[in-house]
Design an enzyme around this catalytic site. Structure first.
Site, PDB file in Angstrom:
ATOM      1  N   ARG A 151     -28.748   6.304  -5.537  1.00  0.00           N
ATOM      2  CA  ARG A 151     -27.510   6.508  -4.762  1.00  0.00           C
ATOM      3  C   ARG A 151     -26.933   7.902  -4.872  1.00  0.00           C
ATOM      4  O   ARG A 151     -26.096   8.292  -4.085  1.00  0.00           O
ATOM      5  CB  ARG A 151     -26.452   5.542  -5.247  1.00  0.00           C
ATOM      6  CG  ARG A 151     -26.662   4.224  -4.589  1.00  0.00           C
ATOM      7  CD  ARG A 151     -25.694   3.273  -5.126  1.00  0.00           C
ATOM      8  NE  ARG A 151     -26.432   2.066  -5.303  1.00  0.00           N
ATOM      9  CZ  ARG A 151     -25.893   0.905  -5.523  1.00  0.00           C
ATOM     10  NH1 ARG A 151     -24.594   0.810  -5.674  1.00  0.00           N
ATOM     11  NH2 ARG A 151     -26.636  -0.145  -5.633  1.00  0.00           N
ATOM     12  N   THR A 165     -32.012   0.852  -5.297  1.00  0.00           N
ATOM     13  CA  THR A 165     -31.529   1.374  -4.007  1.00  0.00           C
ATOM     14  C   THR A 165     -32.628   2.146  -3.274  1.00  0.00           C
ATOM     15  O   THR A 165     -32.393   3.214  -2.690  1.00  0.00           O
ATOM     16  CB  THR A 165     -30.251   2.247  -4.166  1.00  0.00           C
ATOM     17  OG1 THR A 165     -29.421   1.712  -5.188  1.00  0.00           O
ATOM     18  CG2 THR A 165     -29.445   2.262  -2.875  1.00  0.00           C
ATOM     19  N   GLU A 213     -32.387   0.070 -14.604  1.00  0.00           N
ATOM     20  CA  GLU A 213     -32.537   0.331 -13.170  1.00  0.00           C
ATOM     21  C   GLU A 213     -31.698   1.555 -12.814  1.00  0.00           C
ATOM     22  O   GLU A 213     -30.473   1.531 -12.959  1.00  0.00           O
ATOM     23  CB  GLU A 213     -32.077  -0.877 -12.354  1.00  0.00           C
ATOM     24  CG  GLU A 213     -32.186  -0.619 -10.847  1.00  0.00           C
ATOM     25  CD  GLU A 213     -31.582  -1.736  -9.999  1.00  0.00           C
ATOM     26  OE1 GLU A 213     -31.582  -2.904 -10.424  1.00  0.00           O
ATOM     27  OE2 GLU A 213     -31.114  -1.421  -8.892  1.00  0.00           O
ATOM     28  N   LYS A 272     -33.887  -9.870  -5.245  1.00  0.00           N
ATOM     29  CA  LYS A 272     -32.531  -9.616  -5.725  1.00  0.00           C
ATOM     30  C   LYS A 272     -31.593 -10.382  -4.789  1.00  0.00           C
ATOM     31  O   LYS A 272     -31.722 -10.246  -3.563  1.00  0.00           O
ATOM     32  CB  LYS A 272     -32.289  -8.107  -5.635  1.00  0.00           C
ATOM     33  CG  LYS A 272     -30.853  -7.649  -5.730  1.00  0.00           C
ATOM     34  CD  LYS A 272     -30.790  -6.121  -5.709  1.00  0.00           C
ATOM     35  CE  LYS A 272     -29.354  -5.632  -5.621  1.00  0.00           C
ATOM     36  NZ  LYS A 272     -29.186  -4.253  -6.075  1.00  0.00           N
TER      37      LYS A 272
HETATM   38  C1  3PG Z   1     -26.258  -3.127  -6.938  1.00  0.00           C
HETATM   39  O1  3PG Z   1     -26.614  -2.361  -6.080  1.00  0.00           O
HETATM   40  O2  3PG Z   1     -27.078  -3.758  -7.596  1.00  0.00           O
HETATM   41  C2  3PG Z   1     -24.816  -3.392  -7.079  1.00  0.00           C
HETATM   42  O3  3PG Z   1     -24.070  -2.421  -6.445  1.00  0.00           O
HETATM   43  C3  3PG Z   1     -24.341  -3.572  -8.450  1.00  0.00           C
HETATM   44  O4  3PG Z   1     -23.230  -4.344  -8.288  1.00  0.00           O
HETATM   45  P1  3PG Z   1     -22.010  -4.274  -9.291  1.00  0.00           P
HETATM   46  O5  3PG Z   1     -21.575  -2.832  -9.306  1.00  0.00           O
HETATM   47  O6  3PG Z   1     -20.975  -5.200  -8.715  1.00  0.00           O
HETATM   48  O7  3PG Z   1     -22.527  -4.725 -10.629  1.00  0.00           O
END
Ligand code: 3PG
Length: 214
Positions: free
Chosen positions: A47, A71, A43, A131
């Site tokens: 960002r 995102t 994935e 999710k």
């Molecule tokens: C996401 O957007 O899926 C999370 O920011 C990932 O979370 P983590 O950095 O705590 O694994």
């Protein structure tokens, strides 16, 4: 690739790396390092400005990896990630306009949910895979278990604060199809091209998953 096939890939992979990347030229090596460690779904989040090009590079050059866009928060981004070769899309939340865009694009979507109201909106739109985000901050496995009660048709990919230490408590829930996390792809390992470390983290996650889900 149809939705059922994509979901099978997510389930079989078990642990989905959530990539935040600053330099798209590192994406192909990163994806190879993950695949070498047994993780074949990547994935790539939007960002950072490099996200879209990184996604396209993986889609183009690493056929062993399933490219997923993360995102994605606007309909315009849905079109961009489809063009870049994404086979599925993940969002931090639910939005009707993104839902419609995904339907038009014909791509599977995991909207983000954290509350019963989020789940009601997702279910009303016919979405049954989501999710659970931010998983730890939203209450962890016990919150997810409680949230699942009224929505037995839903399955989840908990993400946010998930790591090797708490993986098992999420994967113990039957409604969890996979988990996601950034711990497999640390920013410093990507920046320095430490692919051995990424492969090692992927392998550890993959082994932990196999012990739990066989
Ligand atoms: C996401 O957007 O899926 C999370 O920011 C990932 O979370 P983590 O950095 O705590 O694994």
């Amino acid at each position: 690739m149809d939705e059922a096939a994509v979901l099978e890939r997510l389930k079989a992979c078990g642990v989905i790396p959530v990539v935040v990347i600053e330099d798209a030229s590192l994406a192909v090596d990163l994806a190879h390092a993950l695949v070498e460690g047994g993780i074949d779904v990547v994935e790539v989040t939007l960002r950072r400005p490099a996200g879209l090009a990184a996604l396209a590079a993986i889609a183009e050059e690493v056929p062993a990896a399933l490219p997923v866009a993360g995102t994605v928060v606007t309909p315009a981004q849905v079109m961009q990630v489809k063009e870049a070769g994404a086979k599925a899309v993940v969002s931090p939340g639910f939005s009707e306009s993104v839902d419609v865009a995904l339907r038009e694009a014909g791509l599977p979507w995991l909207p983000g949910v954290a509350t019963a109201s989020d789940c009601m909106r997702a279910v009303a739109a016919g979405r049954t895979v989501a999710k659970f985000f931010p998983a730890e901050q939203a209450g962890g496995p016990s919150a997810l278990k409680a949230l699942s009660g009224p929505f037995p048709q839903m399955s989840f990919c908990p993400t946010g604060g998930v790591g090797l230490a708490n993986l098992s408590s999420y994967l113990a829930l039957p409604q969890v199809i996979c988990v996601g996390g950034s711990w497999l792809v640390p920013a410093d390992a990507i920046a320095t091209g430490d692919w051995k470390r990424v492969t090692q983290l992927a392998r550890e996650a993959n082994e932990a998953f196999k012990v739990l889900r066989g």
